[in-house]
Design a protein around this motif. Structure first.
Motif, PDB file in Angstrom:
ATOM      1  N   GLU A 172      51.385  33.055  35.216  1.00 51.42           N
ATOM      2  CA  GLU A 172      51.088  33.271  33.807  1.00 51.42           C
ATOM      3  C   GLU A 172      49.615  32.967  33.534  1.00 51.42           C
ATOM      4  O   GLU A 172      48.931  32.376  34.363  1.00 51.42           O
ATOM      5  N   THR A 173      49.162  33.348  32.343  1.00 47.61           N
ATOM      6  CA  THR A 173      47.797  33.018  31.942  1.00 47.61           C
ATOM      7  C   THR A 173      47.755  31.712  31.171  1.00 47.61           C
ATOM      8  O   THR A 173      46.681  31.194  30.877  1.00 47.61           O
ATOM      9  N   THR A 210      54.121  41.001  35.211  1.00 42.55           N
ATOM     10  CA  THR A 210      53.286  40.354  34.195  1.00 42.55           C
ATOM     11  C   THR A 210      51.810  40.729  34.343  1.00 42.55           C
ATOM     12  O   THR A 210      51.035  40.576  33.398  1.00 42.55           O
ATOM     13  N   PHE A 211      51.425  41.216  35.527  1.00 42.01           N
ATOM     14  CA  PHE A 211      50.034  41.628  35.712  1.00 42.01           C
ATOM     15  C   PHE A 211      49.746  42.975  35.043  1.00 42.01           C
ATOM     16  O   PHE A 211      48.601  43.261  34.712  1.00 42.01           O
ATOM     17  N   LEU A 217      47.922  43.067  31.681  1.00 44.86           N
ATOM     18  CA  LEU A 217      46.584  42.515  31.844  1.00 44.86           C
ATOM     19  C   LEU A 217      45.646  43.546  32.462  1.00 44.86           C
ATOM     20  O   LEU A 217      44.496  43.700  32.042  1.00 44.86           O
ATOM     21  N   GLY A 227      45.028  46.508  29.988  1.00 40.47           N
ATOM     22  CA  GLY A 227      44.103  46.091  28.940  1.00 40.47           C
ATOM     23  C   GLY A 227      42.673  46.008  29.440  1.00 40.47           C
ATOM     24  O   GLY A 227      41.735  46.411  28.746  1.00 40.47           O
ATOM     25  N   ALA A 228      42.493  45.477  30.652  1.00 36.41           N
ATOM     26  CA  ALA A 228      41.144  45.365  31.220  1.00 36.41           C
ATOM     27  C   ALA A 228      40.536  46.739  31.468  1.00 36.41           C
ATOM     28  O   ALA A 228      39.339  46.958  31.215  1.00 36.41           O
ATOM     29  N   THR A 273      47.290  44.746  42.362  1.00 38.36           N
ATOM     30  CA  THR A 273      46.615  43.459  42.192  1.00 38.36           C
ATOM     31  C   THR A 273      47.456  42.350  42.830  1.00 38.36           C
ATOM     32  O   THR A 273      48.673  42.479  42.962  1.00 38.36           O
ATOM     33  N   LEU A 324      39.428  40.527  36.280  1.00 44.07           N
ATOM     34  CA  LEU A 324      40.773  40.246  35.768  1.00 44.07           C
ATOM     35  C   LEU A 324      40.904  38.748  35.475  1.00 44.07           C
ATOM     36  O   LEU A 324      40.257  37.925  36.125  1.00 44.07           O
ATOM     37  N   PRO A 325      41.742  38.379  34.513  1.00 45.89           N
ATOM     38  CA  PRO A 325      41.878  36.957  34.151  1.00 45.89           C
ATOM     39  C   PRO A 325      42.531  36.143  35.261  1.00 45.89           C
ATOM     40  O   PRO A 325      43.391  36.635  36.000  1.00 45.89           O
ATOM     41  N   GLN A 342      44.980  33.518  37.036  1.00 44.26           N
ATOM     42  CA  GLN A 342      46.412  33.313  36.854  1.00 44.26           C
ATOM     43  C   GLN A 342      46.781  31.866  37.162  1.00 44.26           C
ATOM     44  O   GLN A 342      46.219  31.249  38.070  1.00 44.26           O
TER      45      GLN A 342
END
Length: 283
Positions: free
Chosen positions: A149-150, A189-190, A193, A196-197, A229, A251-252, A254
């Motif tokens: 998760e972020t 869940t990726f 993300l 959006g990126a 990813t 990418l953010p 994790q």
């Protein structure tokens, strides 16, 4: 055929660890003469001198050092076998949930260690997406879950914070193509993300494959038809991290989080959590 007696081998190990016959006797709950007799029996059986008794303290001969190495392994295997076949202190089952993409390489090692510690407990491994695991955990269907998760929800603890990387076929060029082809699970869940990126970076993309089958995703990416990813350290061996030099968006990071069922946490659950922390935690 001459057979070594485990009791005499255990005495040999005890003498080495305790630094003498007297201390070894106390450790083994035997008399000093009984321990000395066991060592003498070993020497007579093998027709070698195991201890150098010429000095004030006992020292091992070359033959003694060689036998000691075997003795340690034989005693350890004996104790492991007895524990596996007779241990009844802890029994039952534990349910562990892990996202499919971080199962390897850590989880098999954790399960092997745990099984050696608690052979009578059966671990049931549930591998699916974080969203599904959290739903199962909320229903009491898992004792411990890991998530990617972020952020971390109430009751969870973060084991590690790792980068999320673009991965593709080794030597592949799919990442250069536009629109960019991506392949993801429906509940991954990726996925939001990544989408959006890409949108924020103004990169055209297409969902080449949307499936619940990880094998299909791996086959598509391996064929250099799409990119994917993975969290750093969990990349499948057949893929390579893409060195895109800024052609793809960052990418953010994790979080790998752990959630443990509330209530009376048993010793096996505590030990399982400790093993997970050791394998997946920050180094």
């Amino acid at each position: 055929m001459r057979n070594l007696d485990l009791a005499t081998l255990r005495a040999l190990v005890a003498v080495a660890d305790a630094g003498g016959v007297t201390r070894a006797a106390g450790f083994l709950h035997l008399t000093q003469s009984a321990v000395s007799m066991q060592l003498k029996r070993l020497e007579e059986l093998l027709d070698v001198q195991l201890l150098d008794r010429s000095g004030r303290s006992i020292a091992f001969t070359a033959s003694g050092d060689q036998l000691l190495s075997y003795a340690r392994r034989m005693v350890a295997m004996n104790d492991e076998a007895v524990a596996r076949l007779t241990a009844q202190e802890f029994a039952g089952s534990l349910r562990l949930g892990v996202p499919h993409d971080i199962v390897n390489p850590a989880i098999p090692q954790v399960l092997k260690q745990f099984n050696a510690m608690f052979p009578a407990i059966r671990i049931m491994l549930e591998s699916c997406h974080t969203r599904t695991l959290k739903e199962m955990f909320a229903k009491g269907e898992c004792d411990i879950i890991l998530t990617t998760e972020t952020d971390v929800a109430a009751g969870g603890v973060t084991l590690a914070k790792r980068p999320l990387h673009w991965i593709g076929a080794r030597g592949g060029a799919a990442w250069r193509q536009r629109p960019l082809s991506i392949a993801y699970g429906r509940l991954c869940t990726f996925r939001p993300l990544v989408v959006g990126a890409l949108d924020r970076a103004g990169i055209d993309w297409q969902m080449l494959l949307e499936t619940d089958n990880d094998s299909a995703i791996h086959a598509t990416v391996s064929a250099d038809l799409a990119v994917h990813t993975a969290i750093e350290g969990t990349e499948p061996q057949q893929f390579a991290r893409i060195d895109h030099a800024g052609a793809l968006p960052d990418l953010p990071d994790q979080l790998i989080n752990m959630y443990i069922a509330q209530g009376d946490v048993s010793e096996p659950m505590q030990q399982l959590a400790t093993l997970l922390r050791a394998r997946l935690g920050e180094k």
